[in-house]
Design a protein around this motif. Structure first.
Motif, short mmCIF file in Angstrom:
data_model
loop_
_atom_site.label_atom_id
_atom_site.label_comp_id
_atom_site.label_asym_id
_atom_site.label_seq_id
_atom_site.Cartn_x
_atom_site.Cartn_y
_atom_site.Cartn_z
N ARG A 131 0.81 -1.60 0.13
CA ARG A 131 -0.04 0.18 0.14
C ARG A 131 0.57 1.71 0.38
NH1 ARG A 131 -5.36 -0.89 1.39
NH2 ARG A 131 -5.78 -3.23 1.36
N THR A 132 0.03 2.44 -0.74
CA THR A 132 1.24 3.82 -0.61
C THR A 132 -0.91 4.64 -0.74
OG1 THR A 132 2.23 3.21 -2.13
CG2 THR A 132 2.32 5.65 -1.57
N VAL A 133 0.19 5.28 1.08
CA VAL A 133 -0.94 5.96 1.61
C VAL A 133 -0.64 7.23 1.73
CG1 VAL A 133 -1.92 3.68 2.40
CG2 VAL A 133 -0.59 5.32 3.57
N SER A 134 -1.53 8.06 2.29
CA SER A 134 -1.20 9.59 2.60
C SER A 134 -2.32 9.17 4.02
CB SER A 134 -1.60 10.62 2.00
OG SER A 134 -1.63 10.67 1.32
N PRO A 135 -1.02 9.37 5.17
CA PRO A 135 -1.89 9.77 6.23
C PRO A 135 -2.40 10.60 6.83
CG PRO A 135 0.51 8.87 6.35
CD PRO A 135 0.25 8.77 4.99
N GLN A 136 -3.84 10.65 7.47
CA GLN A 136 -4.42 10.92 8.33
C GLN A 136 -3.99 11.00 9.56
OE1 GLN A 136 -5.86 12.98 5.72
NE2 GLN A 136 -4.98 11.51 4.75
N ARG A 137 -4.16 10.69 10.45
CA ARG A 137 -4.69 10.27 11.64
C ARG A 137 -4.10 9.15 12.41
NH1 ARG A 137 -10.67 12.49 12.39
NH2 ARG A 137 -11.55 10.62 12.42
N ILE A 138 -3.79 8.60 13.68
CA ILE A 138 -3.43 7.51 14.65
C ILE A 138 -4.57 7.64 15.43
CG2 ILE A 138 -1.34 8.64 16.06
CD1 ILE A 138 -1.32 5.60 14.53
N THR A 139 -5.06 6.33 15.95
CA THR A 139 -6.11 6.26 16.22
C THR A 139 -5.58 5.39 16.80
OG1 THR A 139 -7.48 7.22 14.90
CG2 THR A 139 -8.91 5.09 16.29
N HIS A 140 -6.37 5.37 18.50
CA HIS A 140 -6.34 4.32 19.41
C HIS A 140 -7.81 3.72 20.12
CE1 HIS A 140 -5.41 2.91 24.10
NE2 HIS A 140 -4.28 1.90 23.11
N TYR A 195 -5.23 2.07 14.54
CA TYR A 195 -5.26 2.31 13.59
C TYR A 195 -4.78 3.27 13.16
CZ TYR A 195 -8.15 -1.72 15.83
OH TYR A 195 -8.33 -2.67 16.32
N LEU A 196 -4.45 3.11 11.97
CA LEU A 196 -3.92 4.03 10.73
C LEU A 196 -5.10 4.35 9.99
CD1 LEU A 196 -1.89 6.24 9.46
CD2 LEU A 196 -1.04 3.88 8.04
N ASP A 197 -5.65 5.92 10.15
CA ASP A 197 -6.59 5.95 9.24
C ASP A 197 -5.46 7.10 8.08
OD1 ASP A 197 -8.73 5.60 11.03
OD2 ASP A 197 -8.48 7.90 11.76
N ALA A 198 -5.86 6.75 6.97
CA ALA A 198 -5.25 7.57 6.16
C ALA A 198 -6.42 6.99 4.27
CB ALA A 198 -4.07 6.41 5.13
N TRP A 199 -5.40 8.02 3.62
CA TRP A 199 -6.36 8.17 2.23
C TRP A 199 -5.47 6.63 1.18
CZ3 TRP A 199 -9.91 10.31 -0.46
CH2 TRP A 199 -9.60 10.05 -1.88
N ASP A 200 -5.53 5.49 0.99
CA ASP A 200 -5.30 4.82 -0.10
C ASP A 200 -5.26 5.49 -1.35
OD1 ASP A 200 -4.52 2.82 -1.62
OD2 ASP A 200 -5.46 0.98 0.19
#
Length: 322
Positions: free
Chosen positions: A172-181, A187-192
Motif C-alpha cells: 500500500r501507498t497512503v497519505s496518513p491522516q491520523r493515528i487512532t487508539h 489504527y491508521l486512518d489514511a487515504w489509499d
C-alpha cells in the motif's frame, strides 16, 4: 459542569490566586449564577473546612497566614480524569529501558504528583486502582514509529499490509491522516492512493513501513469524521443502514447505560426490554458485539443483518454437534 466539578475548579482557582478573586470572575470560570457561586463558597468553607475569607465586594481567597495548604478531602476527580491520570501513570511506569524512559521521567513524576494532590499530599495508592489492558495486540515497533512519523511529518507512507479478513498481503501507498487508539489497539486512518479512498489499517498488521519524500494529501477533518466515524466500529465508512437490536430486560440494565455510537437511539419498551438503533456500514464488528450478549440480544432489522447473525449462530452451534 456538575457540582463536584465546580467545587474542584473553585478550589483550584482560590488555591492559585495571589489576590482575592471577584464573584463575576468566579461566575465566568465556573459557568454558573451568582447565587451558585455563593452556595459553592459556603459549601467549601462550612462542609469541607476550607479557609475561605473575603466578601462579595473585594472578592474571595484562601487564608494562608498559618502557612498550611488546604487540599480537598477524598477523591474529587471525575471518572474520565481519574482514568486519564491512572492510564498515563501505568503506561509511563511500563516505559523502561527505551530511548524515552529518561525523557518521560519528569512527566511521570508530574502525573504522580497530581495523583498525590488527590490524596491530600500523600502517596496515591496506585495499587488500589487497576487499569487493565484488554486484548492488546503485539506489533512491530519499527512499523509503529514509521507510521507515527509519517502522520506527524505529513509524508506519504508505503508498507506491506496483511488483512485479517482475507489473510492476503498487499503493498500500500497512503497519505496518513491520523493515528487512532481504539479498544487498546492502534489504527491508521489514511487515504489509499491505489484504491482512491479513505481506509483504516490495523497497525499491528503493517510491516516493512517506510516514510516517503512525497507530501501527504490532507483530507478535511469533517470528511474524515463523516467517512470513518459515521457508522459503528473502527472500519465504519458512510452508513449503509440502521440496525435495530432488542435486548432482554436483564441485559437492558447494562446496555441502556452504554455508549455504542454518537448517533445511537435507544428506548425502553413497556415489557422492560431495550431497543437500540445504530447506524452501520461494515457489519462484522457490530455482529461480534451483539452476539457477545448471546440469548439476551436479538437483531430485528434489517433482515440481511438478522440472517447474518443467524448464520453465525448456526455455525457456532455446529461446533458442538461433533
Amino acid at each position: 459542569m456538575d457540582r463536584y466539578e465546580r467545587i474542584t475548579a473553585l478550589h483550584r482557582t482560590l488555591k492559585a490566586a495571589r489576590y482575592p478573586v471577584t464573584v463575576p470572575r468566579l461566575q465566568e470560570e465556573l459557568g454558573c449564577s451568582r447565587a451558585t457561586v455563593y452556595r459553592d463558597l459556603a459549601f467549601l468553607r462550612d462542609a469541607l473546612m476550607a479557609p475561605v475569607v473575603g466578601d462579595g465586594e473585594a472578592g474571595f481567597r484562601y487564608d494562608t497566614s498559618d502557612g498550611a495548604r488546604f487540599e480537598l478531602p477524598g477523591l474529587w476527580l471525575n471518572s474520565e480524569e481519574l482514568y486519564a491520570l491512572l492510564a498515563a501513570q501505568q503506561l509511563l511506569s511500563r516505559t523502561t529501558g527505551g530511548v524515552l524512559s529518561g525523557a518521560l521521567a519528569p512527566l511521570q513524576q508530574r502525573v504522580e504528583s497530581l495523583l498525590a494532590e488527590q490524596a491530600g499530599g500523600k502517596r496515591w495508592p496506585v495499587e488500589r486502582v487497576r487499569v487493565i489492558p484488554h486484548r492488546t495486540r503485539r506489533m512491530d515497533e519499527h512499523a509503529f514509529r514509521s507510521v507515527c512519523t509519517a502522520v506527524l511529518e505529513r509524508r506519504q507512507l508505503a508498507f506491506d499490509y496483511r488483512a485479517r479478513s482475507t489473510d492476503q498481503r498487499t503493498r500500500r501507498t497512503v497519505s496518513p491522516q491520523r493515528i487512532t487508539h481504539y479498544r487498546d489497539n492502534w489504527y491508521l486512518d489514511a487515504w489509499d492512493h491505489e484504491r482512491d479512498g479513505l481506509r483504516s489499517f490495523s497497525v499491528d498488521r503493517i510491516t516493512a513501513a517506510r516514510a516517503l519524500d512525497d507530501a501527504a494529501r490532507d483530507i478535511a477533518e469533517d470528511e474524515l469524521n463523516q467517512h470513518l466515524a459515521g457508522s459503528y466500529g473502527i472500519f465504519s465508512g458512510p452508513p449503509k443502514g440502521t440496525a435495530t437490536i432488542l435486548f432482554s430486560a436483564k441485559a437492558a440494565r447494562w446496555v441502556a447505560d452504554e455508549h455504542w455510537h454518537s448517533q445511537q437511539q435507544g428506548r425502553f419498551l413497556p415489557d422492560g426490554r431495550y431497543e437500540l438503533k445504530i447506524p452501520y456500514s461494515a457489519p462484522r464488528e457490530l455482529l461480534m458485539d451483539v452476539l457477545h450478549y448471546g440469548s439476551d440480544a436479538e437483531i430485528v432489522e434489517p433482515p440481511a443483518l438478522r440472517e447474518q447473525a443467524k448464520s453465525l449462530l448456526a455455525l457456532a452451534l455446529s461446533n458442538y454437534d461433533r
